[in-house]
Design a protein around this motif. Structure first.
Motif, PDB file in Angstrom:
ATOM      1  N   LEU A   9       2.277   1.236   0.591  1.00 41.11           N
ATOM      2  CA  LEU A   9       2.452  -0.412   0.360  1.00 41.11           C
ATOM      3  C   LEU A   9       1.325  -0.834  -0.838  1.00 41.11           C
ATOM      4  CD1 LEU A   9       3.551  -3.086   1.262  1.00 41.11           C
ATOM      5  CD2 LEU A   9       1.607  -3.145   2.981  1.00 41.11           C
ATOM      6  N   ALA A  10       2.056  -1.285  -1.974  1.00 39.34           N
ATOM      7  CA  ALA A  10       1.231  -1.535  -3.119  1.00 39.34           C
ATOM      8  C   ALA A  10       1.301  -3.033  -3.427  1.00 39.34           C
ATOM      9  CB  ALA A  10       1.790  -0.951  -4.494  1.00 39.34           C
ATOM     10  N   THR A  21       4.954   3.354 -11.718  1.00 39.64           N
ATOM     11  CA  THR A  21       4.091   4.145 -11.623  1.00 39.64           C
ATOM     12  C   THR A  21       3.824   4.279 -10.089  1.00 39.64           C
ATOM     13  OG1 THR A  21       2.783   3.706 -13.527  1.00 39.64           O
ATOM     14  CG2 THR A  21       1.372   4.753 -11.926  1.00 39.64           C
ATOM     15  N   ILE A  22       3.964   3.439  -9.223  1.00 37.87           N
ATOM     16  CA  ILE A  22       4.008   3.456  -7.863  1.00 37.87           C
ATOM     17  C   ILE A  22       4.908   4.204  -7.246  1.00 37.87           C
ATOM     18  CG2 ILE A  22       4.041   2.133  -5.375  1.00 37.87           C
ATOM     19  CD1 ILE A  22       1.461   1.918  -7.219  1.00 37.87           C
ATOM     20  N   GLU A  39       8.537   6.120   1.725  1.00 37.84           N
ATOM     21  CA  GLU A  39       8.969   5.082   1.023  1.00 37.84           C
ATOM     22  C   GLU A  39       8.084   4.343   0.144  1.00 37.84           C
ATOM     23  OE1 GLU A  39      11.903   4.277   0.760  1.00 37.84           O
ATOM     24  OE2 GLU A  39      12.956   5.597   2.111  1.00 37.84           O
ATOM     25  N   ALA A  40       8.197   3.479  -0.718  1.00 39.48           N
ATOM     26  CA  ALA A  40       7.344   2.624  -1.523  1.00 39.48           C
ATOM     27  C   ALA A  40       7.774   1.234  -1.217  1.00 39.48           C
ATOM     28  CB  ALA A  40       7.453   2.736  -2.954  1.00 39.48           C
ATOM     29  N   ALA A  41       6.621   0.356  -0.792  1.00 38.93           N
ATOM     30  CA  ALA A  41       6.924  -1.079  -0.790  1.00 38.93           C
ATOM     31  C   ALA A  41       6.042  -1.936  -1.632  1.00 38.93           C
ATOM     32  CB  ALA A  41       7.126  -1.310   0.716  1.00 38.93           C
ATOM     33  N   PHE A  42       6.082  -3.234  -1.547  1.00 40.18           N
ATOM     34  CA  PHE A  42       5.362  -4.228  -2.332  1.00 40.18           C
ATOM     35  C   PHE A  42       5.270  -5.382  -1.506  1.00 40.18           C
ATOM     36  CE2 PHE A  42       7.462  -1.226  -5.369  1.00 40.18           C
ATOM     37  CZ  PHE A  42       6.400  -0.903  -6.155  1.00 40.18           C
ATOM     38  N   LEU A  43       4.037  -5.802  -1.627  1.00 39.14           N
ATOM     39  CA  LEU A  43       3.900  -7.050  -1.171  1.00 39.14           C
ATOM     40  C   LEU A  43       4.043  -8.424  -1.817  1.00 39.14           C
ATOM     41  CD1 LEU A  43      -0.175  -6.469  -0.352  1.00 39.14           C
ATOM     42  CD2 LEU A  43       1.592  -6.791   1.674  1.00 39.14           C
ATOM     43  N   ASP A  44       4.466  -8.244  -3.179  1.00 45.10           N
ATOM     44  CA  ASP A  44       4.947  -9.464  -3.816  1.00 45.10           C
ATOM     45  C   ASP A  44       5.178  -8.973  -5.289  1.00 45.10           C
ATOM     46  OD1 ASP A  44       5.111 -11.886  -4.649  1.00 45.10           O
ATOM     47  OD2 ASP A  44       3.186 -12.584  -4.694  1.00 45.10           O
ATOM     48  N   LEU A  45       5.953  -9.594  -6.003  1.00 38.95           N
ATOM     49  CA  LEU A  45       6.332  -9.353  -7.392  1.00 38.95           C
ATOM     50  C   LEU A  45       7.058  -8.195  -7.854  1.00 38.95           C
ATOM     51  CD1 LEU A  45       2.661 -10.359  -8.879  1.00 38.95           C
ATOM     52  CD2 LEU A  45       4.830 -11.822  -8.567  1.00 38.95           C
ATOM     53  N   SER A  46       7.251  -7.217  -6.966  1.00 39.31           N
ATOM     54  CA  SER A  46       7.940  -6.046  -7.029  1.00 39.31           C
ATOM     55  C   SER A  46       8.896  -5.877  -6.142  1.00 39.31           C
ATOM     56  CB  SER A  46       7.100  -4.738  -7.507  1.00 39.31           C
ATOM     57  OG  SER A  46       6.312  -5.115  -8.516  1.00 39.31           O
ATOM     58  N   LYS A  47       9.969  -5.201  -6.234  1.00 39.65           N
ATOM     59  CA  LYS A  47      10.921  -4.786  -5.197  1.00 39.65           C
ATOM     60  C   LYS A  47      10.986  -3.131  -5.004  1.00 39.65           C
ATOM     61  CE  LYS A  47      13.954  -8.591  -5.856  1.00 39.65           C
ATOM     62  NZ  LYS A  47      15.421  -9.169  -6.033  1.00 39.65           N
ATOM     63  N   VAL A  53      11.817  -2.687   3.273  1.00 39.40           N
ATOM     64  CA  VAL A  53      11.786  -1.290   3.464  1.00 39.40           C
ATOM     65  C   VAL A  53      11.707  -1.136   5.067  1.00 39.40           C
ATOM     66  CG1 VAL A  53      10.076   0.630   3.303  1.00 39.40           C
ATOM     67  CG2 VAL A  53      10.736  -0.867   1.659  1.00 39.40           C
ATOM     68  N   ILE A  54      10.701  -1.888   5.783  1.00 34.86           N
ATOM     69  CA  ILE A  54      10.763  -1.804   7.182  1.00 34.86           C
ATOM     70  C   ILE A  54      12.077  -1.907   7.977  1.00 34.86           C
ATOM     71  CG2 ILE A  54       9.900  -2.670   9.344  1.00 34.86           C
ATOM     72  CD1 ILE A  54       7.762  -1.088   7.580  1.00 34.86           C
ATOM     73  N   ASP A  55      12.841  -2.812   7.690  1.00 41.89           N
ATOM     74  CA  ASP A  55      14.188  -2.927   8.155  1.00 41.89           C
ATOM     75  C   ASP A  55      15.230  -1.829   7.973  1.00 41.89           C
ATOM     76  OD1 ASP A  55      13.460  -5.604   8.899  1.00 41.89           O
ATOM     77  OD2 ASP A  55      14.652  -6.574   7.066  1.00 41.89           O
ATOM     78  N   ARG A  56      14.923  -1.059   6.666  1.00 44.13           N
ATOM     79  CA  ARG A  56      15.557  -0.110   6.442  1.00 44.13           C
ATOM     80  C   ARG A  56      15.193   1.305   7.275  1.00 44.13           C
ATOM     81  NH1 ARG A  56      14.465   1.521   0.490  1.00 44.13           N
ATOM     82  NH2 ARG A  56      15.432  -0.343   0.086  1.00 44.13           N
ATOM     83  N   LEU A  57      14.074   1.371   7.418  1.00 43.85           N
ATOM     84  CA  LEU A  57      13.404   2.275   8.386  1.00 43.85           C
ATOM     85  C   LEU A  57      13.942   2.155   9.779  1.00 43.85           C
ATOM     86  CD1 LEU A  57       9.879   2.657   6.709  1.00 43.85           C
ATOM     87  CD2 LEU A  57      11.857   4.430   6.598  1.00 43.85           C
ATOM     88  N   VAL A  58      13.938   1.150  10.200  1.00 45.67           N
ATOM     89  CA  VAL A  58      14.243   0.650  11.528  1.00 45.67           C
ATOM     90  C   VAL A  58      15.635   0.904  11.720  1.00 45.67           C
ATOM     91  CG1 VAL A  58      14.487  -1.062  13.414  1.00 45.67           C
ATOM     92  CG2 VAL A  58      12.340  -1.100  11.983  1.00 45.67           C
ATOM     93  N   LYS A  59      16.611   0.559  10.807  1.00 45.10           N
ATOM     94  CA  LYS A  59      17.946   0.813  10.938  1.00 45.10           C
ATOM     95  C   LYS A  59      18.158   2.412  10.745  1.00 45.10           C
ATOM     96  CE  LYS A  59      19.844  -3.517   8.895  1.00 45.10           C
ATOM     97  NZ  LYS A  59      20.446  -4.095   7.782  1.00 45.10           N
TER      98      LYS A  59
END
Length: 247
Positions: A9-10, A21-22, A39-47, A53-59
């Motif tokens: 999580l960046a 880079t992440i 998986e990479a995930a971002f708090l803000d400003l990037s996708k 990402v959490i929804d994707r993993l749960v599915k």
């Protein structure tokens, strides 16, 4: 039983180099542990965003997820933003265990990465002599975060037997330019700056600009997708995965 998924999580940035880079770092993590879902995930400003990402993993069937915050200090983002993000996904998925680990932090092993990046910068600028070093970090309103950077700078300086000053790109003095000028006022002329940032972006660019304006001979690139950084991500993950095991 599948191992818990790993979410790196960046914070996120408007600068596309940062997300690239992440994602490259996450690619290095996957290369080191191809058995894991990473998986990479971002708090803000990037996708992609953290909830996406959490929804994707749960599915995909994951009910245990370890989140490694890609932060170098325990400052505002670590103390406020990450816990808030975890609380939100916990509320959305009450049957899923989502555990955040300690941040990457300022590992002594990152000094080897700094040295490697700085050697590259010195070679590119054909610099063969140094008489001072500056360690440039992001800077924080949290004094403990700044003290962690200063502590790492002291360790680095002792290793190289050179005077070292910590500098900050925001929120705290001195700025990189001020640090370089302070060394030049002492008569030192070959001053290099190491970028203690995880990825490119506005702050490292500004730190480099100020350093060169003040007379620095070289400024390194950020830590980036280095195998040592990836190993640290996996070390944090290992602790988080163990903590998910029922006692």
């Amino acid at each position: 039983m599948a191992a818990p998924a790993l979410v790196a999580l960046a914070h996120g940035s408007r600068d596309p180099r940062s997300a690239a880079t992440i994602k490259a770092l996450v690619g290095e993590v996957r290369a080191q542990r191809p058995d894991l879902r990473v998986e990479a995930a971002f708090l803000d400003l990037s996708k992609p965003s953290f909830p996406t990402v959490i929804d994707r993993l749960v599915k995909a069937g994951y009910d245990e997820i370890v989140v490694v915050p890609l932060l170098l200090t325990e400052a505002y983002h670590a103390k406020v933003d990450v816990p808030s993000a975890i609380a939100s996904v916990d509320a959305a998925h009450p049957d899923v265990q989502v555990r955040a680990t300690a941040v990457l932090g300022l590992e002594a092993r990152f000094l080897e990465v700094l040295d490697e990046r700085l050697r590259t910068a010195l070679r590119e600028r054909r610099v063969r002599e140094l008489d001072a070093l500056v360690l440039a970090g992001a800077g924080s309103s949290d004094p403990l975060a700044n003290q962690a950077v200063a502590r790492l700078a002291r360790i680095w300086g002792a290793h190289h037997k050179l005077p070292v000053m910590a500098a900050y790109a925001s929120a705290a003095p001195p700025a990189t330019g001020e640090a370089v000028r302070a060394f030049r006022a002492e008569g030192r002329r070959h001053i290099a700056v190491a970028s203690l940032f995880l990825a490119p972006g506005f702050l490292p660019d500004r730190a480099a600009e100020l350093a060169y304006e003040a007379g620095a001979v070289a400024v390194s690139e950020p830590l980036g997708a280095h195998p040592e950084v990836a190993r640290t991500v996996l070390a944090r993950y290992a602790v988080g995965a163990v903590e998910l095991v029922p006692v």
